[in-house]
Scaffold this motif. Structure first.
Motif, mmCIF file in Angstrom:
data_model
loop_
_atom_site.group_PDB
_atom_site.id
_atom_site.type_symbol
_atom_site.label_atom_id
_atom_site.label_comp_id
_atom_site.label_asym_id
_atom_site.label_seq_id
_atom_site.Cartn_x
_atom_site.Cartn_y
_atom_site.Cartn_z
ATOM 1 N N ASP A 285 37.143 22.415 41.477
ATOM 2 C CA ASP A 285 36.400 22.675 42.714
ATOM 3 C C ASP A 285 34.909 22.434 42.499
ATOM 4 N N PHE A 286 34.356 22.957 41.418
ATOM 5 C CA PHE A 286 32.939 22.777 41.115
ATOM 6 C C PHE A 286 32.577 21.309 40.885
ATOM 7 N N PHE A 287 33.528 20.519 40.377
ATOM 8 C CA PHE A 287 33.223 19.138 40.011
ATOM 9 C C PHE A 287 33.675 18.126 41.062
ATOM 10 N N SER A 288 34.152 18.594 42.207
ATOM 11 C CA SER A 288 34.638 17.671 43.230
ATOM 12 C C SER A 288 33.551 16.711 43.699
ATOM 13 N N ASP A 289 32.336 17.215 43.886
ATOM 14 C CA ASP A 289 31.244 16.348 44.331
ATOM 15 C C ASP A 289 30.813 15.399 43.218
ATOM 16 N N ARG A 341 33.191 32.368 45.544
ATOM 17 C CA ARG A 341 32.390 32.291 46.770
ATOM 18 C C ARG A 341 31.909 33.648 47.264
ATOM 19 N N ASN A 342 32.423 34.736 46.713
ATOM 20 C CA ASN A 342 32.045 36.056 47.203
ATOM 21 C C ASN A 342 31.410 36.965 46.150
ATOM 22 N N TYR A 343 31.507 36.612 44.878
ATOM 23 C CA TYR A 343 31.047 37.535 43.838
ATOM 24 C C TYR A 343 30.116 36.914 42.806
ATOM 25 N N GLY A 344 29.601 35.703 43.046
ATOM 26 C CA GLY A 344 28.612 35.245 42.086
ATOM 27 C C GLY A 344 28.631 33.788 41.710
ATOM 28 N N GLY A 345 29.440 32.962 42.384
ATOM 29 C CA GLY A 345 29.397 31.527 42.144
ATOM 30 C C GLY A 345 29.634 31.146 40.698
ATOM 31 N N ALA A 346 28.854 30.168 40.233
ATOM 32 C CA ALA A 346 29.024 29.660 38.873
ATOM 33 C C ALA A 346 28.701 30.721 37.829
ATOM 34 N N GLU A 347 27.764 31.619 38.131
ATOM 35 C CA GLU A 347 27.418 32.677 37.180
ATOM 36 C C GLU A 347 28.629 33.553 36.895
ATOM 37 N N LEU A 348 29.381 33.886 37.940
ATOM 38 C CA LEU A 348 30.577 34.698 37.753
ATOM 39 C C LEU A 348 31.640 33.953 36.966
ATOM 40 N N ILE A 349 31.937 32.724 37.355
ATOM 41 C CA ILE A 349 32.990 31.962 36.681
ATOM 42 C C ILE A 349 32.625 31.729 35.219
ATOM 43 N N HIS A 350 31.359 31.458 34.951
ATOM 44 C CA HIS A 350 30.921 31.293 33.561
ATOM 45 C C HIS A 350 31.158 32.571 32.764
ATOM 46 N N GLU A 351 30.845 33.714 33.349
ATOM 47 C CA GLU A 351 31.044 34.986 32.650
ATOM 48 C C GLU A 351 32.527 35.231 32.383
ATOM 49 N N ILE A 352 33.390 34.908 33.341
ATOM 50 C CA ILE A 352 34.836 35.035 33.105
ATOM 51 C C ILE A 352 35.264 34.127 31.961
ATOM 52 N N MET A 353 34.708 32.935 31.912
ATOM 53 C CA MET A 353 35.080 31.950 30.890
ATOM 54 C C MET A 353 34.697 32.390 29.476
ATOM 55 N N ILE A 354 33.567 33.077 29.329
ATOM 56 C CA ILE A 354 33.053 33.311 27.978
ATOM 57 C C ILE A 354 33.151 34.757 27.521
ATOM 58 N N ASN A 355 33.504 35.706 28.413
ATOM 59 C CA ASN A 355 33.538 37.095 27.937
ATOM 60 C C ASN A 355 34.690 37.306 26.958
ATOM 61 N N GLU A 411 22.063 28.833 30.635
ATOM 62 C CA GLU A 411 22.442 28.056 29.454
ATOM 63 C C GLU A 411 21.848 26.643 29.476
ATOM 64 N N ASP A 412 21.707 26.072 30.658
ATOM 65 C CA ASP A 412 21.127 24.732 30.778
ATOM 66 C C ASP A 412 20.713 24.534 32.227
ATOM 67 N N GLU A 413 19.418 24.507 32.466
ATOM 68 C CA GLU A 413 18.902 24.431 33.834
ATOM 69 C C GLU A 413 18.899 23.012 34.383
ATOM 70 N N ASP A 414 19.450 22.064 33.624
ATOM 71 C CA ASP A 414 19.507 20.686 34.107
ATOM 72 C C ASP A 414 20.644 20.472 35.099
ATOM 73 N N PHE A 415 21.581 21.418 35.160
ATOM 74 C CA PHE A 415 22.770 21.225 35.986
ATOM 75 C C PHE A 415 22.805 22.222 37.142
ATOM 76 N N THR A 416 23.183 21.726 38.299
ATOM 77 C CA THR A 416 23.369 22.571 39.475
ATOM 78 C C THR A 416 24.848 22.598 39.827
ATOM 79 N N PHE A 417 25.368 23.791 40.017
ATOM 80 C CA PHE A 417 26.784 23.971 40.322
ATOM 81 C C PHE A 417 26.929 24.391 41.782
ATOM 82 N N ARG A 418 27.674 23.599 42.538
ATOM 83 C CA ARG A 418 27.810 23.852 43.975
ATOM 84 C C ARG A 418 29.279 24.015 44.357
ATOM 85 N N LEU A 419 29.491 24.906 45.308
ATOM 86 C CA LEU A 419 30.784 25.038 45.973
ATOM 87 C C LEU A 419 30.546 24.959 47.469
ATOM 88 N N GLY A 420 31.368 24.181 48.157
ATOM 89 C CA GLY A 420 31.232 24.061 49.596
ATOM 90 C C GLY A 420 32.085 25.068 50.337
#
Length: 480
Positions: A285-289, A341-355, A411-420
């Protein structure tokens, strides 16, 4: 960020005025509701309802005849599942390191050179044949079988396109999902990591157009099997059907690999299928665009099944050979899309991925850390069900998929993560595939399937009184 506390507060207020009788002898609770719009029942347990079970009974009083009130314009999705469910690895075969939780020093990686050959086994057909490394990208090695059939052989340009696409998403994906394996693991006897990830392009299963799998990742390759970091992608589908769909598959399977590195190899944790499949689909979903995908090339297409009722099958009891496996994918993706989309966007998903936890614990820990809340998994499931009640609602206090996010991670401010935004009432531009949400059926609920992390929604507006008797492990609430 404001959360969906409003619905829970409303439910609590309504419950405080409701009659609640607990029958300890049969494990049921009883509820009575007046002047409500929706009745929602969720199953926050691993229990599975079978056809001869009675879990829920509903009685109602109305000024009109009680009968199913259906107002729906829907077409069943013709979606065919081509994603192999995550292959669970038996961790008992591994030997834990005896002194420390994980080695702290990365292992020096090895490399491959163009033209190098080795035997690579296809787990589906058990074909074990000589493969050749034919292209080296910035972050990947591309392999093909020397005896690959002509109809599934990719051209040099197509092979380069795969390498270029992987190179274009590699850094951004490890920022979101966690780092590639670098030798840090709690286990002995794990392979030495390669400098770059290997991608095997071939007709998976040697089944041409009859094939059912776009790609897969197998954890076994880290300790046995082909003994290499590798993702398998079906070249026949790429050549004959769609390169874009297979690019999305590459993102999906790469996430499985990164989940395995950051959860199992690093912490010795075992992921349930719904958890890593949810994360892989949300990553798509994040990489669709980034991949320039249309609706039919993204996991959003799965949501056609959601509005047709897949949600009753839940996603907690995931069986790979179940006839409802596509429903599990749909519901797990919808749950992840709702969380993001309701609890934190990429920040939330990243935290789920690495905790340092997995499954329900990982999700709850991440949501509460990012939002400063104290939700339980059952709370999140209750709010999740409301995405069908709020299909076009952008209110921060009401959960829906009709929200967009845009994040830059520390972690890297060069990338923007978007969800529509996702409009569940108008999922596709194809008018023949448009669906309206079926929440207008009030009927006896005890004859339907009701599985783990599944839910049911009933439109009870117009009914002067609704009485419910439900198993005491179910959550029952109403929304005005």
């Amino acid at each position: 960020m404001k959360k969906v506390i409003l619905i829970l507060l409303m439910a609590m207020l309504l419950f405080s005025a409701c009659k609640k009788d607990i029958d300890g002898s049969n494990g049921f609770k009883s509820y009575s509701f007046d002047d409500s719009s929706y009745l929602v029942i969720t199953n926050p347990t691993k229990n599975k309802k079978v056809s001869d079970d009675i879990w829920v009974k509903i009685d109602s009083v109305s000024n009109r005849q009680v009968s199913p009130d259906v107002s729906i314009d829907s077409k069943k999705s013709d979606y065919v599942e081509h994603t192999l469910p995550y292959i669970q690895e038996d961790l008992s075969q591994f030997k834990l390191k005896s002194v420390r939780a994980a080695s702290s020093t990365p292992v020096k990686a090895r490399g491959y050179i163009v033209g190098e050959q080795k035997n690579i086994e296809d787990d589906f057909s058990k074909k074990n044949s000589i493969a050749k490394m034919v292209y080296e990208g910035e972050y990947c090695y591309i392999w093909v079988y020397k005896d690959e059939a002509e109809e599934s052989k990719l051209s040099e340009d197509e092979i380069k396109a795969f390498a270029d696409k992987f190179d274009s998403i590699f850094l951004k994906q490890i920022v979101l999902c966690g780092p590639k394996y670098n030798g840090i693991t709690v286990y002995d006897d794990i392979i030495t990591p390669a400098k770059k990830l290997s991608v095997m392009l071939f007709d998976i299963g040697q089944d041409k157009e009859m094939g059912a799998v776009y790609g897969y990742f197998h954890p076994r390759d880290y300790s046995a099997g082909n003994k290499m970091e590798i993702i398998y992608i079906d070249s026949y589908y790429a050549k004959k059907i769609s390169m874009n769909i297979l690019f999305s598959t590459l993102v999906h399977e790469f996430n499985h690999l990164l989940n395995y590195c950051n959860k199992t190899l690093k912490y010795g944790l075992k992921m349930e299928s719904w958890y890593t499949e949810m994360l892989s689909m949300v990553t798509e979903d994040f990489f669709s665009d980034d991949l320039c995908l249309n609706f039919n090339e993204t996991p959003k297409k799965r949501l056609l099944g959601l509005v047709n009722g897949s949600y009753i099958h839940g996603f907690g009891n995931w069986f790979n050979n179940s006839p409802f496996v596509s429903n599990y994918y749909t519901n797990a993706y919808a749950f992840g899309a709702y969380l993001a989309r309701n609890y934190g966007g990429a920040e939330l998903i990243h935290e789920i991925m690495i905790n340092d936890s997995v499954n329900e614990e990982s999700v709850v820990n991440a949501v509460n850390k990012i939002n400063g809340t104290s939700y339980s998994f059952a709370d999140l499931l209750c709010d999740f069900s409301s995405i069908l009640i709020n299909p076009q609602n952008e209110d921060a206090n009401k959960p829906s998929l009709f929200k967009s996010t845009e994040d830059i991670l520390e972690e890297d401010e060069d990338f923007t993560f978007r969800l529509g935004k996702i409009d569940l009432e108008n999922l596709s531009d194809d008018s023949d595939a448009r669906n309206k949400i079926n929440t207008n059926i009030l009927k006896e609920a005890s004859d339907t399937l009701f599985d783990s992390y599944g839910f049911q929604i009933f439109n009870v507006s117009g009914y002067s009184k609704v009485s419910v008797s439900a198993k005491d492990f179910l959550d029952v609430f109403v929304i005005k």
